[in-house]
Scaffold this motif. Structure first.
Motif, short mmCIF file in Angstrom:
data_model
loop_
_atom_site.label_atom_id
_atom_site.label_comp_id
_atom_site.label_asym_id
_atom_site.label_seq_id
_atom_site.Cartn_x
_atom_site.Cartn_y
_atom_site.Cartn_z
N ALA A 202 -3.71 2.81 -6.01
CA ALA A 202 -2.30 2.45 -5.90
C ALA A 202 -2.11 1.61 -4.65
N VAL A 203 -1.37 0.52 -4.77
CA VAL A 203 -1.00 -0.26 -3.59
C VAL A 203 -0.10 0.61 -2.72
N ARG A 204 -0.37 0.63 -1.43
CA ARG A 204 0.43 1.44 -0.51
C ARG A 204 1.85 0.87 -0.36
N PRO A 205 2.83 1.73 -0.03
CA PRO A 205 4.15 1.22 0.33
C PRO A 205 4.04 0.23 1.49
N GLY A 206 4.74 -0.89 1.38
CA GLY A 206 4.66 -1.90 2.42
C GLY A 206 3.29 -2.55 2.52
N GLY A 207 2.51 -2.46 1.45
CA GLY A 207 1.15 -2.99 1.47
C GLY A 207 0.96 -4.09 0.45
N LEU A 208 -0.10 -4.84 0.62
CA LEU A 208 -0.46 -5.84 -0.37
C LEU A 208 -1.97 -5.87 -0.55
N VAL A 209 -2.37 -6.34 -1.72
CA VAL A 209 -3.78 -6.49 -2.07
C VAL A 209 -3.99 -7.94 -2.43
N ARG A 210 -5.04 -8.52 -1.86
CA ARG A 210 -5.33 -9.93 -2.06
C ARG A 210 -6.69 -10.07 -2.75
N CYS A 211 -6.73 -10.88 -3.80
CA CYS A 211 -7.99 -11.16 -4.49
C CYS A 211 -8.21 -12.68 -4.48
N ARG A 212 -9.28 -13.10 -3.83
CA ARG A 212 -9.57 -14.52 -3.74
C ARG A 212 -11.07 -14.75 -3.93
N ARG A 213 -11.40 -15.50 -4.96
CA ARG A 213 -12.79 -15.84 -5.24
C ARG A 213 -13.67 -14.60 -5.29
N GLY A 214 -13.15 -13.59 -5.95
CA GLY A 214 -13.91 -12.38 -6.17
C GLY A 214 -13.84 -11.35 -5.08
N VAL A 215 -13.31 -11.70 -3.91
CA VAL A 215 -13.24 -10.78 -2.77
C VAL A 215 -11.85 -10.12 -2.76
N VAL A 216 -11.83 -8.79 -2.66
CA VAL A 216 -10.59 -8.04 -2.69
C VAL A 216 -10.39 -7.35 -1.34
N ASP A 217 -9.23 -7.52 -0.73
CA ASP A 217 -8.93 -6.81 0.51
C ASP A 217 -7.47 -6.37 0.52
N GLU A 218 -7.18 -5.40 1.39
CA GLU A 218 -5.84 -4.82 1.50
C GLU A 218 -5.32 -4.99 2.92
N ARG A 219 -4.00 -5.06 3.05
CA ARG A 219 -3.39 -5.02 4.38
C ARG A 219 -1.96 -4.52 4.28
N THR A 220 -1.42 -4.11 5.41
CA THR A 220 -0.02 -3.67 5.50
C THR A 220 0.83 -4.83 6.01
N TYR A 221 1.90 -5.16 5.29
CA TYR A 221 2.79 -6.22 5.75
C TYR A 221 4.05 -5.67 6.41
N TRP A 222 4.31 -4.34 6.25
CA TRP A 222 5.51 -3.72 6.83
C TRP A 222 5.26 -2.22 6.95
N ASP A 223 5.78 -1.63 8.02
CA ASP A 223 5.73 -0.19 8.16
C ASP A 223 6.91 0.29 8.99
N LEU A 224 7.22 1.57 8.84
CA LEU A 224 8.29 2.18 9.61
C LEU A 224 7.91 2.18 11.09
N GLU A 225 8.90 1.96 11.95
CA GLU A 225 8.66 1.92 13.39
C GLU A 225 9.71 2.76 14.09
N TYR A 226 9.29 3.93 14.59
CA TYR A 226 10.19 4.80 15.34
C TYR A 226 9.98 4.55 16.85
N PRO A 227 11.00 4.76 17.66
CA PRO A 227 10.84 4.54 19.11
C PRO A 227 9.93 5.60 19.72
N LEU A 228 9.28 5.26 20.81
CA LEU A 228 8.51 6.23 21.56
C LEU A 228 9.46 7.29 22.14
N GLU A 229 8.99 8.51 22.22
CA GLU A 229 9.84 9.59 22.72
C GLU A 229 10.31 9.31 24.14
#
Length: 622
Positions: A202-229
């Motif tokens: 499953a593609v992660r929330p805020g994630g993408l999967v790229r397939c180019r010339r047979g090579v498949v990789d994943e990355r996060t394009y967005w994530d939740l950001e809470y302030p430091l305590e």
């Protein structure tokens, strides 16, 4: 919403029967889009699409393309800020032929590339083929509202809205994923990228999967950001400016989600969140508000008196479905086929019946309240954390083992969530077939990004984990999207609007559990809109009959599903342990606490049904 699927070659040439395969994939998700469909085949790539018509009903189905035809996209979902984005694209010279929101995607991608997805406020699963770079990109919305699955084969990458779409490709193995089953047992649900099938991801929330010339990789394009305590500062003395801000954002979120060319209704549980949505929607829609709910004959499960009080207040029209234990039993198999995962609770069947009620009353879109508890501190654990938390005392060796396991799971040994995992590991290991026991403790990768937890307040840590481990793939996935779409109904989530989420992640923890208790800020904006006794109700989770009740109702059928012969043949669980659990569940006074007990028999039952429905093979130990 709709259903999408497709295939991209990894070898340079698309298989000759690709159109027939795409037709099979489209048919496997017809329930997601009964109104229209299309097949598109390009150089080395093919898309399948099923449309559930909601906006611009006369428009044809996806795919959409850029002006020069180099970028092609299909999308399952809704883009709520599409008009603003489209106006900007028009100023940049782009042209459009429909009033369909998702037509902006190939144009937005042409302008911004993979950064385009972070600009969207909506719920979406997207596939984009970029002919310029011969690249396929799969992207899932920021919170994981909509699902997107894929499998990487030697010859192809296959993707689809649901696992069954991917499994329509005969080359995708149907082996059960042991760790996926164990996640369903250990956490609220399975956590992406894992699924119930070993070779389907499953593609992660805020994630993408790229397939180019047979090579498949994943990355996060967005994530939740809470302030430091350390950056939080004191709790604001006056929360009224924040109340006004949240109220405006939430009103806008509801209004955005009531816009459609079909009828829009509201799910109404009788709790705070659905009641607030119903009240705001009643002021936003030009017609009488219509609500849907399920009711039970037993007082311990039924909330109908609160539902009816809210309907009376808004002068709406209500559609109620009475659910019996027999209904749960009758709907269990179909529910599992739609959920595509083992589940610990039977309430997913109620979700199917709720969607069925919406569809029968003429509603294609419903608004529902998921996200409020996770963003604003609605579960009992938030109150416990606000009071300092309760930690079980362990021996030194067990304590060290627990810290090491937390480091593996969460990327931070200081982060706890829901249970003691060493004690749980030792408890549940014997439930598995003997040859699998040594394999269930393997943690191949952290469940979440530990850097998002480190240095944050305990309530913000819990919120992040709830959004990742409870909401995305469970409450929004097997409980939400899959149940609603099994009846061709689109669920929309005002609390998950990007503007509301941005507000929540900046909210001081002292206003998550505040003077009004859990969800202090939600209660503040609900004052005057929701009856006082609903406003002050204790948290009452959506629940339904557990396995002891099902054993009493359908003893022979359930007994067959749990028979030692069947359990031995499926080779996931130990038949003797299952028989012992079954005997305990059939005691006259047997019952499970709906919020604190793990219904292990329900996991066994639904894993077996899943294997039957999909012709799945047992987990291997290789």
């Amino acid at each position: 919403m709709c259903g999408i699927g497709g295939i991209m070659t990894r070898t340079g040439r698309l298989r000759g029967d690709a159109p027939a395969l795409l037709e099979r994939m489209a048919e496997a998700m017809r329930h997601r889009g009964p109104d229209d469909g299309s097949i598109w085949v390009g150089p080395g790539v093919g898309f399948a699409f099923r449309r559930l018509s909601i906006n611009d009903l006369a428009a044809s189905a996806d795919p959409f393309t850029s002006e020069d035809g180099s970028i092609t996209s299909i999308c399952n979902g809704e883009i709520f800020n599409w008009r603003e984005l489209r106006e900007d694209l028009i100023r940049r010279g782009h042209r459009f032929r429909t009033e369909v929101d998702t037509e902006i995607i190939p144009h937005l991608y042409e302008e911004h590339g993979e950064d385009a997805f972070a600009l969207l406020n909506g719920q979406f699963a997207v596939a984009v083929h970029d002919g310029r770079s011969e690249q396929l990109v799969l992207a899932r919305d920021q919170l994981g509202i909509l699902p997107l699955h894929y499998a990487v084969l030697d010859s192809d990458i296959v993707f689809g809205s649901e696992a069954k779409t991917v499994l329509a490709h005969e080359g995708v193995p149907r082996e059960i994923d042991l760790l996926g089953v164990d996640q369903a047992m250990t956490f609220p649900g399975i956590v992406s990228p894992r699924t119930a099938f070993l070779r389907v991801r499953a593609v992660r929330p805020g994630g993408l999967v790229r397939c180019r010339r047979g090579v498949v990789d994943e990355r996060t394009y967005w994530d939740l950001e809470y302030p430091l305590e350390e950056d939080l500062g004191p709790v604001p003395d006056d929360d009224q400016p924040l109340v006004d801000d949240l109220s405006a954002r939430f009103d806008a979120a509801v209004r955005r989600r009531t816009l459609a060319d079909v009828r829009v209704g509201c799910y109404l549980s009788g709790g705070l969140d659905s009641s607030l949505i119903t009240a705001v929607a009643a002021g936003a829609m030009p017609t009488r508000t219509e609500t849907m709910s399920v009711a039970f004959s037993g007082a311990d499960l039924d909330e109908s008196e609160f539902q009816r009080e809210m309907v009376t207040r808004t002068r709406g029209r209500h559609h109620e479905r009475l659910v019996t234990e027999s209904d749960i039993l009758d709907g269990l198999t179909a529910m599992v086929r739609s959920a595509e995962v083992p589940v610990k609770e039977s309430y997913n069947v109620c979700s199917v019946l709720l969607a069925e009620t919406a569809r029968q009353s003429g509603h294609v879109v419903v608004l529902t309240g998921e996200g409020s508890d996770e963003l604003f501190g609605g579960y009992p654990g938030y109150r416990m954390d606000a009071l300092g938390g309760v930690r079980q005392r362990l021996g030194a060796a067990a304590e060290q083992a627990e810290l090491e396991l937390r480091e593996q799971l969460f990327g931070d040994a200081d982060v706890g969530y829901e249970r003691n995992y060493v004690m749980w590991r030792n408890f549940r290991r014997d439930l598995y077939a003997e040859h699998l026991r040594e394999h269930v403790d393997h943690v191949p990768e952290p469940l979440v990004d530990g850097t998002r937890l480190r240095g944050r307040h305990r309530l913000h840590q819990r919120s992040y984990l709830d959004l990742k481990l409870r909401m995305a793939d469970h409450l929004l996935g097997d409980h939400g999207d899959r149940m609603a779409m099994s009846r061709s109904v689109e669920a929309r989530y005002p609390f998950l609007d990007r503007e509301v989420v941005d507000f929540a992640t900046r909210l001081h923890p002292g206003l998550m559990v505040g003077p009004l208790g859990e969800k202090h800020m939600v209660k503040r904006i609900a004052q005057g809109l929701v009856p006082e006794r609903i406003l002050r109700r204790e948290k009452y989770g959506f629940r339904a009959p557990s396995s002891p009740a099902l054993l009493r109702t359908g003893g022979e059928l359930i007994g067959d599903l749990l028979s030692p012969e069947r359990i031995r043949r499926q080779a996931v669980f130990d038949p003797d342990v299952v028989s012992a659990l079954q005997a305990a569940a059939t005691e006259p006074d047997a019952q499970l606490h709906p919020h604190t007990s793990d219904d292990l028999l329900m996991i066994v039952l639904t894993t077996g049904l899943l294997m039957d429905e999909f012709g799945a093979t047992p987990p291997s130990t290789s």
